[in-house]
Design an enzyme around this catalytic site. Structure first.
Site: not given
Length: 481
Positions: A208-211, A263, A280, A333, A335, A408
């Site tokens: 997931h790109a933003r993580e 994302r 995912n 991943h 959060y 997470e």
């Protein structure tokens, strides 16, 4: 079946709340990630004035928050069970744009939902996360990789190449395929000399790109396994390690240069103006069984078919090549500070759940012992929600990897996806401590798993309410916005 007509009438969406309770499987299902939102002169989306609210709701109140998620720009960032002692109670984080703040607060008050403002201005948090780089400053390392900022994909790949050059007896970099935008998908294999084949551990990040903390932590683990390989060699040296820090390089670079909260990957979707597939939700095991969307505009779009994406295909194919060697799969991943076990795509537990849980507890205990950070341990559906098409279920049920975990990372929501750069190092250290403890626990149990023979229960219930959106139903609204 819902539409996005009359989008401006936010409160009118609440009229749909009662019907939504039985036709929604995931809070992100209705979120429309519009790429036409406010951008600055450099083409970067601005989140100035966006707030993150947190509210506690009962199961019967979920449709209220669910309806908010259908309003333009409002997004449920996270939801989770509040604990086993509080049956059917949830904690939910809701991102709210400035022009919807009044209405969101009104809904909270009207339905007597207690709430707090967790982030006052998301753009300020983003600016603080990235910080100011000192021109001319060079880290005191022979390479560009540091733990005081979030690095580009190029920096990560350069560091991986540097490791291969300087530790040729230990590191091999493998290009397992290309992304949609033709970026390399790189895996670092760490393997010392051995007279016999060793069991292996796979770790990936950045699906997931933003993580951002995910690839940063995967890079930290790689650093420790290579540059500090003499530490705990009695445990880490018993395995071959496969580290893929960046499973979604296209999306990651897009978050760095255009939209921090993107994302998905960056695939062009046929017959749609909306871009990207949630990697995912794209793996083949119980694909589209719930908690995913058939709508290309959704942040949890499962793709036009199972394993349709080049990134998914590359990971699938390489893991299947290694399946007889791999004993552990870990996908990182963020959060919520959770150590998650299968299944995600259906209710039910794996046959060897007890072993996986015991090893997971060793890991979470090690993290807590190191610096006091608490991780919650349990299955995805027990702690979160149905999320079919995930890599963890694929690794366990298809590849037969007996220990499959999804992590997470930090935090619990104070910063959410926008974790400050000052937390990169402590997050990396505590996660590495957990991974080490996990490896030790698996090593102790390996005699039970001489051949990968994980057993999958095939009578798990299918979520018939998973698909609630027609494909492309939001495209017209996007074009008119």
């Amino acid at each position: 079946m819902r539409t996005m007509t009359n989008k401006g009438h936010f409160l009118g969406l609440l009229l749909m709340a009662s019907s939504l309770l039985n036709c929604r499987s995931h809070p992100l299902d209705g979120f429309l990630h519009q790429e036409i939102s406010t951008r600055d002169a450099d083409g970067i989306k601005s989140y100035a004035g966006y707030k993150l609210f947190r509210t506690d709701v009962s199961q019967t109140q979920l449709p209220v928050v669910d309806s908010m998620d259908m309003s333009p720009g409002v997004e449920v960032w996270s939801w989770k069970h509040k604990g086993r002692s509080l049956d059917h109670q949830y904690e939910i984080d809701v991102l709210t744009p400035p022009d919807e703040e009044k209405q969101v607060r009104q809904v909270f008050n009207e339905y007597e939902l207690p709430y707090e403002e967790v982030i006052r201005d998301l753009q300020v948090a983003i600016n603080n996360e990235q910080g100011d780089e000192i021109i001319g400053f060079s880290p005191k390392t022979p390479h560009s990789m540091t733990w005081d900022k979030y690095h580009s994909a190029e920096d990560m790949y350069d560091y991986m190449s540097w490791l291969e050059i300087h530790y040729p007896q230990l590191v091999t970099i493998i290009d397992i395929g290309k992304s949609f935008e033709n970026r390399s998908l790189l895996v670092a294999k760490i393997s010392g000399h051995s007279d016999s084949p060793k069991p292996a551990i796979w770790i990936d990040g950045g699906l997931h790109a933003r993580e951002w903390i995910s690839p940063a932590t995967a890079m930290f683990i790689l650093n420790r396994l290579v540059e500090y390989q003499w530490e705990y060699e009695d445990i880490t040296g018993k395995f071959d390690w496969y580290i893929m820090p960046l499973g979604n390089p296209d999306g990651y670079e897009y978050t760095r240069n255009h939209d921090r909260l993107w994302r998905k990957n960056r695939a062009m979707n046929p017959n749609s103006q909306c871009v990207g597939v949630d990697l995912n939700r794209n793996f083949g095991y119980r694909w589209r069984n719930g908690g995913s969307s058939v709508n290309p505009c959704s942040d949890i779009y499962a793709g036009p078919s199972a394993e349709s994406e080049p990134e998914t295909q590359a990971i699938r194919d390489y893991i299947m090549e290694l399946k007889d060697q791999l004993k552990v799969y870990v996908s990182i991943h963020a959060y919520s500070q959770m150590w998650l076990l299968p299944f995600a795509g259906a209710y039910g537990l794996p046959e060897n759940f007890d072993d996986m849980y015991e090893v997971g507890k060793l890991a979470t205990d090690a993290i807590r012992k190191y610096d006091g950070t608490d991780y919650t341990l349990g299955s995805v559906t027990d702690l979160l929600y149905i999320a079919s098409g995930g890599s963890g279920d694929f690794a366990y049920a298809v590849a037969g990897i007996p220990f499959s975990y999804s992590l997470e990372l930090r935090d619990l929501g104070q910063y959410g996806f926008i974790l400050p750069k000052e937390q990169i190092l402590p997050t990396g250290i505590e996660t590495y401590e957990g991974i080490r403890a996990m490896a030790a626990g698996v090593l102790e149990r390996l005699p039970k798993y001489e051949g990968n023979s994980t057993s999958v229960t095939e009578d798990l219930p299918r979520d018939s309410d998973a698909l609630t959106e027609p494909p492309n139903s939001l495209d017209q609204d996007l074009n008119e916005a």
